[in-house]
Design a protein around this motif. Structure first.
Motif, PDB file in Angstrom:
ATOM      1  N   ILE A  94      74.610  39.216  -3.197  1.00  0.00           N
ATOM      2  CA  ILE A  94      75.472  38.540  -4.176  1.00  0.00           C
ATOM      3  C   ILE A  94      76.002  39.465  -5.142  1.00  0.00           C
ATOM      4  O   ILE A  94      75.729  40.584  -5.556  1.00  0.00           O
ATOM      5  N   THR A  95      77.149  38.687  -6.023  1.00  0.00           N
ATOM      6  CA  THR A  95      77.770  40.094  -6.941  1.00  0.00           C
ATOM      7  C   THR A  95      76.694  39.881  -8.142  1.00  0.00           C
ATOM      8  O   THR A  95      76.009  39.090  -8.393  1.00  0.00           O
ATOM      9  N   GLU A  96      77.056  40.845  -8.986  1.00  0.00           N
ATOM     10  CA  GLU A  96      76.359  40.990 -10.261  1.00  0.00           C
ATOM     11  C   GLU A  96      76.575  39.580 -11.103  1.00  0.00           C
ATOM     12  O   GLU A  96      75.468  39.221 -11.649  1.00  0.00           O
ATOM     13  N   ARG A  97      77.537  39.074 -11.236  1.00  0.00           N
ATOM     14  CA  ARG A  97      77.924  37.949 -12.052  1.00  0.00           C
ATOM     15  C   ARG A  97      77.076  36.758 -11.462  1.00  0.00           C
ATOM     16  O   ARG A  97      76.550  35.861 -12.081  1.00  0.00           O
ATOM     17  N   ALA A  98      76.888  36.759  -9.928  1.00  0.00           N
ATOM     18  CA  ALA A  98      76.175  35.696  -9.245  1.00  0.00           C
ATOM     19  C   ALA A  98      74.858  35.930  -9.541  1.00  0.00           C
ATOM     20  O   ALA A  98      73.872  34.987  -9.978  1.00  0.00           O
ATOM     21  N   ALA A  99      74.252  37.038  -9.620  1.00  0.00           N
ATOM     22  CA  ALA A  99      72.722  37.508 -10.057  1.00  0.00           C
ATOM     23  C   ALA A  99      72.546  36.970 -11.518  1.00  0.00           C
ATOM     24  O   ALA A  99      71.378  36.732 -11.861  1.00  0.00           O
ATOM     25  N   ASN A 100      73.273  37.379 -12.206  1.00  0.00           N
ATOM     26  CA  ASN A 100      73.234  36.832 -13.723  1.00  0.00           C
ATOM     27  C   ASN A 100      73.076  35.569 -14.156  1.00  0.00           C
ATOM     28  O   ASN A 100      72.211  34.833 -14.731  1.00  0.00           O
ATOM     29  N   GLY A 101      73.905  34.728 -13.145  1.00  0.00           N
ATOM     30  CA  GLY A 101      73.980  33.194 -13.257  1.00  0.00           C
ATOM     31  C   GLY A 101      72.536  32.510 -12.722  1.00  0.00           C
ATOM     32  O   GLY A 101      71.926  31.463 -13.127  1.00  0.00           O
ATOM     33  N   LEU A 102      72.045  33.302 -11.588  1.00  0.00           N
ATOM     34  CA  LEU A 102      70.765  32.788 -11.204  1.00  0.00           C
ATOM     35  C   LEU A 102      69.332  33.301 -11.963  1.00  0.00           C
ATOM     36  O   LEU A 102      68.234  32.707 -11.575  1.00  0.00           O
ATOM     37  N   SER A 103      69.761  33.823 -12.855  1.00  0.00           N
ATOM     38  CA  SER A 103      68.472  34.548 -13.773  1.00  0.00           C
ATOM     39  C   SER A 103      68.286  33.919 -15.233  1.00  0.00           C
ATOM     40  O   SER A 103      69.590  33.710 -15.749  1.00  0.00           O
ATOM     41  N   ASP A 104      67.160  33.510 -15.456  1.00  0.00           N
ATOM     42  CA  ASP A 104      67.206  33.415 -17.088  1.00  0.00           C
ATOM     43  C   ASP A 104      66.512  34.422 -17.984  1.00  0.00           C
ATOM     44  O   ASP A 104      65.960  34.071 -19.050  1.00  0.00           O
ATOM     45  N   THR A 105      66.684  35.557 -17.510  1.00  0.00           N
ATOM     46  CA  THR A 105      66.194  36.905 -18.335  1.00  0.00           C
ATOM     47  C   THR A 105      67.614  37.531 -18.782  1.00  0.00           C
ATOM     48  O   THR A 105      68.584  37.398 -18.314  1.00  0.00           O
ATOM     49  N   VAL A 106      67.104  38.502 -19.787  1.00  0.00           N
ATOM     50  CA  VAL A 106      68.402  39.268 -20.448  1.00  0.00           C
ATOM     51  C   VAL A 106      68.799  40.218 -19.541  1.00  0.00           C
ATOM     52  O   VAL A 106      70.097  40.513 -19.273  1.00  0.00           O
ATOM     53  N   THR A 107      67.838  40.910 -18.705  1.00  0.00           N
ATOM     54  CA  THR A 107      68.112  41.914 -17.640  1.00  0.00           C
ATOM     55  C   THR A 107      67.607  41.613 -16.226  1.00  0.00           C
ATOM     56  O   THR A 107      66.446  41.695 -15.920  1.00  0.00           O
ATOM     57  N   PRO A 108      68.374  40.742 -15.661  1.00  0.00           N
ATOM     58  CA  PRO A 108      68.067  40.141 -14.449  1.00  0.00           C
ATOM     59  C   PRO A 108      67.542  41.531 -13.269  1.00  0.00           C
ATOM     60  O   PRO A 108      68.286  42.425 -13.335  1.00  0.00           O
ATOM     61  N   PRO A 109      66.545  41.062 -12.522  1.00  0.00           N
ATOM     62  CA  PRO A 109      66.062  41.975 -11.755  1.00  0.00           C
ATOM     63  C   PRO A 109      66.862  42.400 -10.413  1.00  0.00           C
ATOM     64  O   PRO A 109      66.726  43.281  -9.735  1.00  0.00           O
ATOM     65  N   GLY A 110      67.615  41.319  -9.958  1.00  0.00           N
ATOM     66  CA  GLY A 110      68.753  41.494  -9.056  1.00  0.00           C
ATOM     67  C   GLY A 110      68.205  41.078  -7.629  1.00  0.00           C
ATOM     68  O   GLY A 110      68.613  41.288  -6.393  1.00  0.00           O
ATOM     69  N   ILE A 111      67.004  40.509  -7.564  1.00  0.00           N
ATOM     70  CA  ILE A 111      66.433  39.747  -6.409  1.00  0.00           C
ATOM     71  C   ILE A 111      65.686  38.483  -6.689  1.00  0.00           C
ATOM     72  O   ILE A 111      65.164  38.434  -7.612  1.00  0.00           O
ATOM     73  N   ILE A 112      66.326  37.624  -6.068  1.00  0.00           N
ATOM     74  CA  ILE A 112      65.818  36.088  -6.273  1.00  0.00           C
ATOM     75  C   ILE A 112      65.504  35.258  -4.879  1.00  0.00           C
ATOM     76  O   ILE A 112      66.328  35.450  -4.039  1.00  0.00           O
ATOM     77  N   ALA A 113      64.341  34.613  -5.056  1.00  0.00           N
ATOM     78  CA  ALA A 113      64.021  33.620  -3.809  1.00  0.00           C
ATOM     79  C   ALA A 113      64.263  32.297  -4.357  1.00  0.00           C
ATOM     80  O   ALA A 113      63.671  32.008  -5.278  1.00  0.00           O
ATOM     81  N   VAL A 114      64.647  31.609  -3.517  1.00  0.00           N
ATOM     82  CA  VAL A 114      64.560  30.030  -3.497  1.00  0.00           C
ATOM     83  C   VAL A 114      63.420  29.699  -2.666  1.00  0.00           C
ATOM     84  O   VAL A 114      63.198  29.612  -1.363  1.00  0.00           O
ATOM     85  N   CYS A 115      62.307  28.971  -3.393  1.00  0.00           N
ATOM     86  CA  CYS A 115      61.104  28.831  -2.932  1.00  0.00           C
ATOM     87  C   CYS A 115      60.869  27.193  -2.924  1.00  0.00           C
ATOM     88  O   CYS A 115      61.247  26.463  -3.894  1.00  0.00           O
TER      89      CYS A 115
END
Length: 268
Positions: free
Chosen positions: A76-97
């Protein structure tokens, strides 16, 4: 492999999981960060995985585990990663569980020895820390009673440091029903209370048996009615000048004391 953007329907659907209502509707939630995603994969609850392209190298082991587990992974793009995170500095890896909470009876199992029971706990960081502590001391389950925070909240998942995937977690809106279930499970119910009649330093005999600890709301503690419903009220002695202990610290002290007493008892 195509890189997904913030407008890709798959990403748009995942972003909605930041809302509690969507998590309830879909039975899915987000876990972000290398440790949480790795533990979710080991638990077999990951539906799909997103990773920012520049995080692929440092998360190579996690992505390999996803592939061998048959989990779909999407760059995913950086903008997509930012949208998936609720942190100030998104870690860049997200799982849908898939959501991990279970029925109360299942969480308590046949004969629980140690159960952590946050009551009306509203701060997700505290709830996640209690789950982490319960996991660390070898507790059998965590039961969230009353109007408590959603354990699938992003801050709660992060604060648990992966422990949310290690032990059964149940939610029960009715405090009374939850206490009844604990009694049926055969545990002694202990309430933390500043004016408790039992001093934690003198409670080893009490703690050596099957135990459930009630921990109160961050601001107000346990209500008098809930504290009175416990089998015993236990105070943590404060030998210095601190006025009180916060929820997570009190939970760590009490759960560790129980785990230590139970281990000593099993050796005798």
């Amino acid at each position: 492999m195509d890189t997904l953007t913030e407008r890709t329907p798959r990403v748009v659907s995942a972003v909605k999981l930041l809302r509690a209502a969507e998590r309830r509707k879909t039975g899915l939630f987000l876990a972000e960060g290398t440790n949480s995603v790795s533990e979710a994969l080991h638990a077999g609850v990951v539906h799909e995985l997103f990773f920012r392209e520049d995080s692929a190298e440092r998360n190579g082991a996690v992505l390999d585990l996803a592939r061998t587990s048959g989990v779909r992974s999407h760059a995913i793009t950086e903008r997509a990663a930012n949208g998936l995170s609720d942190t100030v500095t998104p870690p860049g890896i997200i799982a849908v569980c898939r959501t991990i909470d279970v029925a109360l009876e299942r969480a308590l199992g046949a004969a629980p020895q140690l159960v952590a029971v946050p009551v009306e706990v509203s701060e997700p960081g505290n709830a996640g820390t209690v789950i982490r502590v319960a996991d660390a001391v070898g507790a059998d389950a965590v039961v969230l009673l009353g109007d408590a925070v959603d354990p699938h909240n992003g801050k709660c998942v992060r604060a648990s440091a992966g422990s949310i995937f290690h032990l059964p977690i149940a939610r029960e809106r009715s405090v009374e029903s939850g206490l009844d279930a604990l009694r049926r499970a055969g545990v002694t119910i202990l309430a933390t209370a500043a004016d408790g009649e039992v001093d934690l330093d003198d409670a080893d005999d009490l703690l050596s048996g099957p135990t459930a600890w009630l921990f109160g709301n961050e601001a107000h503690g346990l209500s008098p009615a809930v504290a009175a419903a416990a089998d015993h009220r236990v105070r943590i002695p404060i030998h210095g000048r601190a006025e009180s202990l916060n929820l997570a610290t009190a939970a760590a002290i009490c759960l560790y004391s129980s785990a230590r007493a139970q281990r000593r008892s099993s050796r005798n």
